[in-house]
Design a protein around this motif. Structure first.
Motif, mmCIF file in Angstrom:
data_model
loop_
_atom_site.group_PDB
_atom_site.id
_atom_site.type_symbol
_atom_site.label_atom_id
_atom_site.label_comp_id
_atom_site.label_asym_id
_atom_site.label_seq_id
_atom_site.Cartn_x
_atom_site.Cartn_y
_atom_site.Cartn_z
ATOM 1 N N SER B 170 0.769 -1.264 -0.035
ATOM 2 C CA SER B 170 -0.102 -0.194 -0.093
ATOM 3 C C SER B 170 0.755 1.220 0.235
ATOM 4 N N HIS B 171 2.015 1.148 0.575
ATOM 5 C CA HIS B 171 2.806 2.425 0.648
ATOM 6 C C HIS B 171 3.916 2.283 -0.137
ATOM 7 N N GLN B 174 3.560 2.072 -4.146
ATOM 8 C CA GLN B 174 2.721 3.075 -4.693
ATOM 9 C C GLN B 174 3.486 4.351 -5.039
ATOM 10 N N GLU B 175 4.296 4.610 -4.242
ATOM 11 C CA GLU B 175 5.057 5.842 -4.391
ATOM 12 C C GLU B 175 5.630 5.771 -5.583
ATOM 13 N N ARG B 178 3.353 6.705 -8.114
ATOM 14 C CA ARG B 178 2.750 8.136 -8.062
ATOM 15 C C ARG B 178 3.676 9.060 -8.828
ATOM 16 N N MET B 179 5.086 8.702 -8.592
ATOM 17 C CA MET B 179 6.037 9.384 -9.419
ATOM 18 C C MET B 179 5.879 9.429 -10.803
ATOM 19 N N SER B 181 3.245 8.562 -12.619
ATOM 20 C CA SER B 181 2.166 9.163 -13.319
ATOM 21 C C SER B 181 2.034 10.588 -13.164
ATOM 22 N N SER B 182 2.437 11.100 -11.857
ATOM 23 C CA SER B 182 2.377 12.552 -11.805
ATOM 24 C C SER B 182 3.225 13.163 -12.772
ATOM 25 N N TYR B 183 4.661 12.795 -12.765
ATOM 26 C CA TYR B 183 5.511 13.551 -13.814
ATOM 27 C C TYR B 183 5.055 13.386 -15.096
ATOM 28 N N GLN B 185 1.930 13.389 -16.012
ATOM 29 C CA GLN B 185 0.935 14.284 -16.212
ATOM 30 C C GLN B 185 1.633 15.858 -16.217
ATOM 31 N N LEU B 186 2.548 16.022 -15.281
ATOM 32 C CA LEU B 186 3.294 17.502 -15.235
ATOM 33 C C LEU B 186 3.644 17.645 -16.645
ATOM 34 N N ARG B 189 1.113 18.759 -18.820
ATOM 35 C CA ARG B 189 0.542 19.753 -18.614
ATOM 36 C C ARG B 189 1.351 20.970 -18.721
ATOM 37 N N ARG B 190 2.801 20.990 -18.638
ATOM 38 C CA ARG B 190 3.651 22.098 -19.071
ATOM 39 C C ARG B 190 4.123 22.138 -20.501
ATOM 40 N N LYS B 214 -1.771 0.378 -10.119
ATOM 41 C CA LYS B 214 -2.225 0.941 -8.886
ATOM 42 C C LYS B 214 -3.513 0.241 -8.529
ATOM 43 N N GLU B 218 -4.258 -2.369 -5.249
ATOM 44 C CA GLU B 218 -5.159 -2.061 -4.296
ATOM 45 C C GLU B 218 -5.858 -3.652 -4.281
#
Lengths: 152, 386
Positions: B170-171, B174-175, B178-179, B181-183, B185-186, B189-190, B214, B218
């Motif tokens: 769970s931790h 996932q970290e 998250r990196m 998918s977030s980056y 997306q970032l 975005r930019r 993910k 889960e």
């Protein structure tokens, strides 16, 4: 609270987080927010306490208005840091937002038992993450009236 | 005159009792023994041969200590020796020996000291019996018990490990996700406006892959929690459980227009929230895998061999019998993601819940003709460790 835009000094945020990727992401999210803030970064629990107690290289650190605390940290983990902050008369007034990947019930419960001011799970989605950081920002730094800075 | 008569009568009585005794000791598989003042065997009845296969003569003239004793602790042996030296009676002294062929046998023996008229010690006499069967059973039982204790320990450890794994999943897993998918997306975005259509498509795949990963993590977590986070078994009103499951499915039920009926449902001894999940997954599947008609779903209940058997019957697309086993395996899917979404966790969780309750889950179906899932729950419950 006075109008923070322009007139007020910047809000001091201490981010306790071991993952540089998350630090940068939080910075980016804060950039999109409206609040003028200084983000300070402590990479583990030990450094967070040094910062808060102005020890070593943090001798001239400013007192944070809010602490964003990850739970799983090297050296001293977030739960210990939280327990120490909340039992320290000098520090316990500072709101602590637990900001972590963990959704585990025991982590949520334990954090509130240790008097965390709130518990937030980091979303996987960037948009949601930005929204979460912005809403922490908005709620704790513009909606809430924080305790006046202690004379030290 | 009187003396002689008395003596004769006494002798006769004694001879009679001796004869009866010999007849009895010959009948019994136990044996009678006598030892002299140096604790050497002077008599041994035939029972010892029938029981142990050792001829009585082999004992005569030897003391108990001349024949090697095994399987007795030094302390017990010492206590027995002390009792003999104090000329005290002893009861059920148990020991092992090896016969000439090396086979172990166990004996239990009890003895009384014999004294002459002046109180002089004359030896011991007593009875012995073969307890090899009992000792062997005891040893087997002890071994089984030790093995069971070991298994329980292993189980506890693997449960701890599972819980730790669940936390890691769970931790820590996932970290990095998250990196990714977030980056990604970032980045979009930019710099999205500077990238061409291909680049956008590629990043979509990255984000979609991370999202699915993910979901898998889960689901795996939810699966592992069936075993580690279950509650106690208590009586649960079957109908209340069904209504809870249906309340959780309201959106899907309304969207599909499904008509759901049920028999009167019994009180079940179960982990109530897992039972809700079980019905919810099965009814949810019945709605999800609907055919061209509006879904009609019936929840039935009947009694069978000390168990309740619940059934969930639908008029959906059905399942080819060759997949009846596979559908209950973790992450096994029969359809493409575009046709029916999902990771393939639902029925695996159902099976794990039913297993934990000591029941069985199975399906009957013909492709294109709906299906009927059954699960049994024993009426009297004790948690089965899986």
């Amino acid at each position: 609270m006075t109008d923070r835009e322009g007139v007020a000094p910047p809000v001091e945020i201490l981010l306790v987080e071991d993952n540089p990727g998350d630090v940068r992401l939080t910075k980016e999210a804060l950039k999109e927010g409206k609040v003028y803030s200084n983000l300070h970064w402590a990479k583990d629990g030990v450094e967070a306490l040094e910062f808060l107690r102005r020890q070593g290289k943090h001798a001239s650190a400013s007192r944070p208005d809010i602490i964003l605390l990850d739970l799983n940290l090297p050296k001293k983990d977030g739960r210990e840091v939280l327990a120490i902050i909340k039992s320290d008369d000098q520090l316990k007034q500072i709101p602590v937002v637990v900001l972590t990947t963990s959704k585990a019930e025991e982590d949520v419960l334990r954090s509130y038992e240790l008097h965390a001011n709130c518990y937030v799970t980091k979303p996987v989605d960037l948009e949601q993450f930005i929204r979460v950081v912005k809403s922490i920002d908005r709620f704790w730094l513009t909606v809430v009236t924080l305790p006046p800075a202690k004379p030290q | 005159m009187i003396d002689i008569t008395e003596r004769r009568e006494a002798e006769k009585a004694w001879q009679g009792s001796e004869a009866r005794f010999r007849a009895l000791s010959g009948l019994s598989s136990d044996w009678y023994w006598e030892q002299d003042e140096a604790l050497r065997f002077t008599a041994m009845s035939g029972g010892v041969f029938e029981s142990l296969g050792v001829r009585p003569e082999e004992f005569i003239g030897k003391s108990r200590w001349e024949l090697p004793i095994v399987g007795v602790s030094e302390a017990v042996l010492e206590a027995h020796r002390a009792a003999l030296e104090a000329r005290k009676p002893f009861q059920d002294f148990e020991f092992g020996r090896r016969d000439a062929a090396g086979r172990m046998y166990y004996v239990s023996t009890s003895g009384q000291p014999v004294f002459d008229e002046d109180g002089g010690f004359k030896g011991y006499r007593g009875v012995g019996k073969d307890i090899t069967g009992r000792k062997t059973a005891e040893t087997a039982l002890r071994q089984a018990h030790d093995q069971l204790a070991l298994k329980a320990q292993e189980l506890a450890r693997s449960n701890d490990e599972l819980q730790q794994f669940a936390y890691v999943a769970s931790h820590d897993l996932q970290e990095p996700l998250r990196m990714i998918s977030s980056y990604t997306q970032l980045l979009m975005r930019r710099y999205g406006s500077k990238l061409d259509q291909d680049a956008k498509e590629f990043t979509d795949f990255i984000v979609d892959g991370a999202a699915r990963m993910k979901q898998l993590i889960e689901d795996l977590l939810a699966y592992s929690r069936v075993g580690t986070r279950g509650s106690e078994f208590k009586p649960a009103d079957g109908e209340a459980v069904l209504y809870k499951a249906l309340a959780n499915l309201r959106a899907a039920t309304e969207a599909s227009g499904a008509a759901i009926t049920h028999d009167p449902l019994p009180t079940l001894t179960a982990d109530e929230s897992q039972l809700v999940q079980l019905l919810q997954n099965l009814i949810g599947n019945a709605i999800k895998f609907k055919g061209s008609e509006t879904p009609r779903i019936h929840v039935g209940a009947k009694e069978e061999d000390g168990a309740w058997v619940l059934s969930i019957k639908d008029n959906g697309i059905g399942i080819d019998p060759q997949y009846f086993e596979r559908i209950f395996i973790l992450f096994q899917r029969l359809h493409g993601k575009a046709e029916y979404p999902g990771t393939g966790i639902g029925l695996a969780i159902c099976k794990k819940i039913v297993d934990r309750h000591g029941g069985r889950i199975w399906v009957e179906s013909k492709l294109g003709h709906g299906c009927c899932f059954y699960f049994s729950l024993p009426k009297t419950q004790r948690e089965a460790h899986s």
